[in-house]
Design a protein around this motif. Structure first.
Motif, PDB file in Angstrom:
ATOM      1  N   SER A 153       0.798  -1.196  -0.002  1.00 24.35           N
ATOM      2  CA  SER A 153      -0.064  -0.065  -0.001  1.00 24.35           C
ATOM      3  C   SER A 153       0.807   1.064   0.074  1.00 24.35           C
ATOM      4  CB  SER A 153      -0.914   0.139   1.232  1.00 24.35           C
ATOM      5  OG  SER A 153      -1.751   1.171   1.217  1.00 24.35           O
ATOM      6  N   TRP A 154       0.432   2.331  -0.736  1.00 21.60           N
ATOM      7  CA  TRP A 154       1.313   3.618  -0.820  1.00 21.60           C
ATOM      8  C   TRP A 154       0.306   4.759  -0.935  1.00 21.60           C
ATOM      9  CZ3 TRP A 154       2.048   6.754  -5.177  1.00 21.60           C
ATOM     10  CH2 TRP A 154       1.254   6.240  -6.308  1.00 21.60           C
ATOM     11  N   ILE A 155       0.572   5.891  -0.424  1.00 20.84           N
ATOM     12  CA  ILE A 155       0.162   6.943  -0.766  1.00 20.84           C
ATOM     13  C   ILE A 155       0.957   8.229  -1.413  1.00 20.84           C
ATOM     14  CG2 ILE A 155      -0.818   9.212   0.572  1.00 20.84           C
ATOM     15  CD1 ILE A 155      -1.672   7.286   2.652  1.00 20.84           C
ATOM     16  N   GLY A 156       0.519   8.609  -2.347  1.00 21.08           N
ATOM     17  CA  GLY A 156       1.077   9.664  -3.056  1.00 21.08           C
ATOM     18  C   GLY A 156       0.594  11.187  -3.251  1.00 21.08           C
ATOM     19  N   ILE A 157       1.448  12.116  -3.554  1.00 23.80           N
ATOM     20  CA  ILE A 157       0.946  13.496  -3.546  1.00 23.80           C
ATOM     21  C   ILE A 157       1.156  13.903  -4.992  1.00 23.80           C
ATOM     22  CG2 ILE A 157       0.583  13.709  -1.242  1.00 23.80           C
ATOM     23  CD1 ILE A 157       3.137  15.312  -1.356  1.00 23.80           C
ATOM     24  N   GLU A 158       0.422  14.983  -5.121  1.00 20.95           N
ATOM     25  CA  GLU A 158       0.901  15.721  -6.821  1.00 20.95           C
ATOM     26  C   GLU A 158       1.975  16.379  -6.644  1.00 20.95           C
ATOM     27  OE1 GLU A 158      -1.247  18.203 -10.234  1.00 20.95           O
ATOM     28  OE2 GLU A 158      -1.727  18.559  -8.229  1.00 20.95           O
ATOM     29  N   ASP A 159       3.030  16.496  -7.696  1.00 21.09           N
ATOM     30  CA  ASP A 159       3.973  17.600  -7.590  1.00 21.09           C
ATOM     31  C   ASP A 159       3.287  18.232  -8.731  1.00 21.09           C
ATOM     32  OD1 ASP A 159       5.876  19.057  -8.405  1.00 21.09           O
ATOM     33  OD2 ASP A 159       7.380  17.550  -8.585  1.00 21.09           O
ATOM     34  N   PRO A 160       2.948  19.667  -8.613  1.00 18.94           N
ATOM     35  CA  PRO A 160       2.486  20.469  -9.403  1.00 18.94           C
ATOM     36  C   PRO A 160       3.382  20.839 -10.581  1.00 18.94           C
ATOM     37  CG  PRO A 160       1.654  21.054  -7.278  1.00 18.94           C
ATOM     38  CD  PRO A 160       2.824  20.162  -7.250  1.00 18.94           C
ATOM     39  N   ALA A 161       4.553  21.020 -10.372  1.00 17.00           N
ATOM     40  CA  ALA A 161       5.307  21.277 -11.409  1.00 17.00           C
ATOM     41  C   ALA A 161       5.605  20.269 -12.546  1.00 17.00           C
ATOM     42  CB  ALA A 161       6.830  21.562 -10.839  1.00 17.00           C
ATOM     43  N   THR A 162       5.474  19.316 -12.120  1.00 15.56           N
ATOM     44  CA  THR A 162       5.591  17.852 -13.220  1.00 15.56           C
ATOM     45  C   THR A 162       4.430  17.166 -13.584  1.00 15.56           C
ATOM     46  OG1 THR A 162       6.160  16.620 -11.427  1.00 15.56           O
ATOM     47  CG2 THR A 162       7.908  17.524 -12.384  1.00 15.56           C
ATOM     48  N   GLY A 194      -3.664   5.106 -15.989  1.00 12.82           N
ATOM     49  CA  GLY A 194      -3.982   4.006 -15.030  1.00 12.82           C
ATOM     50  C   GLY A 194      -4.890   4.400 -14.118  1.00 12.82           C
ATOM     51  N   ILE A 195      -4.952   3.625 -13.024  1.00  5.80           N
ATOM     52  CA  ILE A 195      -5.978   3.699 -11.880  1.00  5.80           C
ATOM     53  C   ILE A 195      -5.650   4.819 -10.999  1.00  5.80           C
ATOM     54  CG2 ILE A 195      -6.803   1.392 -11.634  1.00  5.80           C
ATOM     55  CD1 ILE A 195      -4.801   1.043  -9.338  1.00  5.80           C
ATOM     56  N   THR A 196      -4.313   5.319 -10.824  1.00  8.06           N
ATOM     57  CA  THR A 196      -3.977   6.306 -10.009  1.00  8.06           C
ATOM     58  C   THR A 196      -4.475   7.661 -10.667  1.00  8.06           C
ATOM     59  OG1 THR A 196      -2.297   5.036  -9.175  1.00  8.06           O
ATOM     60  CG2 THR A 196      -2.126   7.354  -8.616  1.00  8.06           C
ATOM     61  N   GLY A 197      -3.972   7.867 -12.082  1.00 10.18           N
ATOM     62  CA  GLY A 197      -4.119   9.193 -12.613  1.00 10.18           C
ATOM     63  C   GLY A 197      -5.997   9.310 -12.847  1.00 10.18           C
ATOM     64  N   LYS A 204     -12.819   9.554  -7.716  1.00  9.47           N
ATOM     65  CA  LYS A 204     -13.397   8.374  -7.114  1.00  9.47           C
ATOM     66  C   LYS A 204     -12.631   7.045  -7.442  1.00  9.47           C
ATOM     67  CE  LYS A 204     -15.972   7.345 -11.506  1.00  9.47           C
ATOM     68  NZ  LYS A 204     -17.185   7.203 -12.284  1.00  9.47           N
ATOM     69  N   THR A 205     -12.891   6.266  -6.552  1.00  7.66           N
ATOM     70  CA  THR A 205     -12.133   4.904  -6.674  1.00  7.66           C
ATOM     71  C   THR A 205     -12.079   4.416  -8.112  1.00  7.66           C
ATOM     72  OG1 THR A 205     -12.713   4.424  -4.323  1.00  7.66           O
ATOM     73  CG2 THR A 205     -12.109   2.589  -5.746  1.00  7.66           C
ATOM     74  N   SER A 206     -10.916   3.888  -8.310  1.00  3.35           N
ATOM     75  CA  SER A 206     -10.634   3.285  -9.658  1.00  3.35           C
ATOM     76  C   SER A 206     -10.089   1.968  -9.535  1.00  3.35           C
ATOM     77  CB  SER A 206      -9.514   4.237 -10.520  1.00  3.35           C
ATOM     78  OG  SER A 206      -9.243   3.619 -11.874  1.00  3.35           O
ATOM     79  N   VAL A 207     -10.614   0.788 -10.040  1.00  3.65           N
ATOM     80  CA  VAL A 207     -10.128  -0.503  -9.809  1.00  3.65           C
ATOM     81  C   VAL A 207      -9.713  -1.310 -11.202  1.00  3.65           C
ATOM     82  CG1 VAL A 207     -10.959  -2.578  -8.869  1.00  3.65           C
ATOM     83  CG2 VAL A 207     -11.956  -0.722  -7.831  1.00  3.65           C
ATOM     84  N   ASN A 208      -8.482  -1.966 -10.875  1.00  2.00           N
ATOM     85  CA  ASN A 208      -8.005  -2.738 -12.090  1.00  2.00           C
ATOM     86  C   ASN A 208      -7.946  -4.267 -11.681  1.00  2.00           C
ATOM     87  OD1 ASN A 208      -5.946  -4.070 -13.741  1.00  2.00           O
ATOM     88  ND2 ASN A 208      -4.710  -3.639 -12.227  1.00  2.00           N
ATOM     89  N   ALA A 234      -7.114   2.328  -6.724  1.00  2.00           N
ATOM     90  CA  ALA A 234      -6.433   3.570  -6.145  1.00  2.00           C
ATOM     91  C   ALA A 234      -7.688   4.103  -5.639  1.00  2.00           C
ATOM     92  CB  ALA A 234      -5.950   4.404  -7.339  1.00  2.00           C
ATOM     93  N   LEU A 235      -7.347   5.195  -4.638  1.00  2.00           N
ATOM     94  CA  LEU A 235      -8.746   5.706  -3.816  1.00  2.00           C
ATOM     95  C   LEU A 235      -8.276   7.281  -3.661  1.00  2.00           C
ATOM     96  CD1 LEU A 235      -8.270   2.705  -2.779  1.00  2.00           C
ATOM     97  CD2 LEU A 235     -10.438   3.366  -1.305  1.00  2.00           C
ATOM     98  N   PRO A 236      -8.756   8.034  -4.035  1.00  2.00           N
ATOM     99  CA  PRO A 236      -8.707   9.580  -3.883  1.00  2.00           C
ATOM    100  C   PRO A 236      -8.900   9.874  -2.466  1.00  2.00           C
ATOM    101  CG  PRO A 236     -10.743   9.426  -4.698  1.00  2.00           C
ATOM    102  CD  PRO A 236     -10.243   8.087  -4.935  1.00  2.00           C
ATOM    103  N   ILE A 237      -7.736  10.743  -1.905  1.00  2.00           N
ATOM    104  CA  ILE A 237      -7.949  11.380  -0.549  1.00  2.00           C
ATOM    105  C   ILE A 237      -8.229  12.708  -0.744  1.00  2.00           C
ATOM    106  CG2 ILE A 237      -6.639  11.923   1.701  1.00  2.00           C
ATOM    107  CD1 ILE A 237      -5.059   9.540   1.176  1.00  2.00           C
ATOM    108  N   PHE A 238      -9.199  13.274   0.015  1.00  2.00           N
ATOM    109  CA  PHE A 238      -9.533  14.642  -0.362  1.00  2.00           C
ATOM    110  C   PHE A 238      -9.127  15.584   0.834  1.00  2.00           C
ATOM    111  CE2 PHE A 238     -12.457  12.262  -2.744  1.00  2.00           C
ATOM    112  CZ  PHE A 238     -12.705  13.095  -3.947  1.00  2.00           C
ATOM    113  N   ARG A 239      -8.885  16.785   0.583  1.00  2.00           N
ATOM    114  CA  ARG A 239      -8.544  17.916   1.273  1.00  2.00           C
ATOM    115  C   ARG A 239      -9.461  18.993   1.020  1.00  2.00           C
ATOM    116  NH1 ARG A 239      -2.600  19.832   2.519  1.00  2.00           N
ATOM    117  NH2 ARG A 239      -2.725  18.212   4.117  1.00  2.00           N
ATOM    118  N   GLY A 240     -10.495  19.390   1.957  1.00  6.51           N
ATOM    119  CA  GLY A 240     -11.772  19.967   1.658  1.00  6.51           C
ATOM    120  C   GLY A 240     -12.412  19.189   0.678  1.00  6.51           C
ATOM    121  N   LYS A 241     -12.557  20.002  -0.544  1.00 10.75           N
ATOM    122  CA  LYS A 241     -13.236  19.518  -1.726  1.00 10.75           C
ATOM    123  C   LYS A 241     -12.397  19.057  -2.924  1.00 10.75           C
ATOM    124  CE  LYS A 241     -17.936  21.304  -0.675  1.00 10.75           C
ATOM    125  NZ  LYS A 241     -18.878  22.253  -1.049  1.00 10.75           N
TER     126      LYS A 241
END
Length: 244
Positions: A153-162, A194-197, A204-208, A234-241
């Motif tokens: 299991s892993w959690i990733g965050i977006e790098d806005p620059a890339t 892929g499911i993460t993107g 919303k959740t994406s399943v492979n 892959a399951l999105p984590i929300f901060r606010g909306k």
């Protein structure tokens, strides 16, 4: 031979072929089933079956029951073998094989659901008691794996620059899968479909369910195959909306 005997013979022959293709010559009418079990190549369960049958024949036990897997490349299957002596004082033994696949699959589904509920409960506790975001993320990944829900299991965050998803926390078997991984948030790139993107963009959740045959997972299929992973989610984590 009667029609019923012909049907049973064909059914038994097919059963033997699906168990051990190289033993079909030992499964015809008049052949010795005990010898077939004894000669099954490197099969501990077949040897166990042979020992149990011999004990019933010798009168050392009243019956013998053995549950065993009999998986094929196309599906998973389980059977239960029962060996009982003939009634009425006749010399002989009755052996039956009953397909219990549906029962075993139902048991596996119940076990998975139990693990999911356990994981959700522990994650809920982590949300309440975690001191900071890093601790929360570590707990989510750890619980997901240790509860039996996931292998990794892993959690990733977006790098806005890339416009890439960068792994931040990881836990479980094969975390080196994530080394130098390229996952984009852009839908116009193969690495973003892929499911993460997809989970990122659709929020919303994406399943492979089949990595090897899923075109959307082609960019990571070879990498996942090294670890024997066949499915993912892959399951999105929300901060606010907004997806974070």
């Amino acid at each position: 031979a009667t029609p019923s005997l012909i049907w049973w013979r064909a059914h038994w022959h097919r059963f033997a072929a699906e168990n051990h293709a190289d033993l079909t010559t030992l499964t015809g009418i008049g052949m010795n089933y005990l010898d077939a079990c004894r000669t099954a190549p490197q099969d501990a369960l077949a040897q166990q079956a042979a020992a149990g049958i011999e004990e019933v024949i010798d009168g050392r036990r009243d019956s013998f029951i053995l549950e065993y897997p009999c998986h094929s490349p196309a599906c998973q299957r389980w059977f239960v073998m029962r060996a009982n002596p003939l009634l009425g004082g006749d010399s002989g033994i009755v052996i039956s094989h009953i397909d219990i696949t549906e029962r075993k699959l139902a048991e596996a589904r119940l076990e998975r659901l139990k693990n999911f509920y356990l994981a959700f409960s522990r994650i809920g506790e982590a949300i309440v008691y975690a001191k900071d975001e890093d601790q929360l993320f570590r707990e989510i990944c750890t619980v997901s794996v240790d509860s039996g829900v996931m292998l990794m299991s892993w959690i990733g965050i977006e790098d806005p620059a890339t416009q890439r998803i960068v792994p931040k926390v990881k836990y479980g078997q094969g975390t080196d899968y994530l080394e130098d991984i390229f996952i984009s948030t852009r839908g116009d790139l193969p690495e973003g479909r892929g499911i993460t993107g997809t989970a990122w963009r659709e929020q919303k959740t994406s399943v492979n369910n089949n990595t090897a045959n899923n075109p959307a997972m082609a960019a990571w299929a070879a990498r996942a195959a090294q670890y024997g992973w066949k499915s993912s989610a892959a399951l999105p984590i929300f901060r606010g909306k907004k997806v974070y």
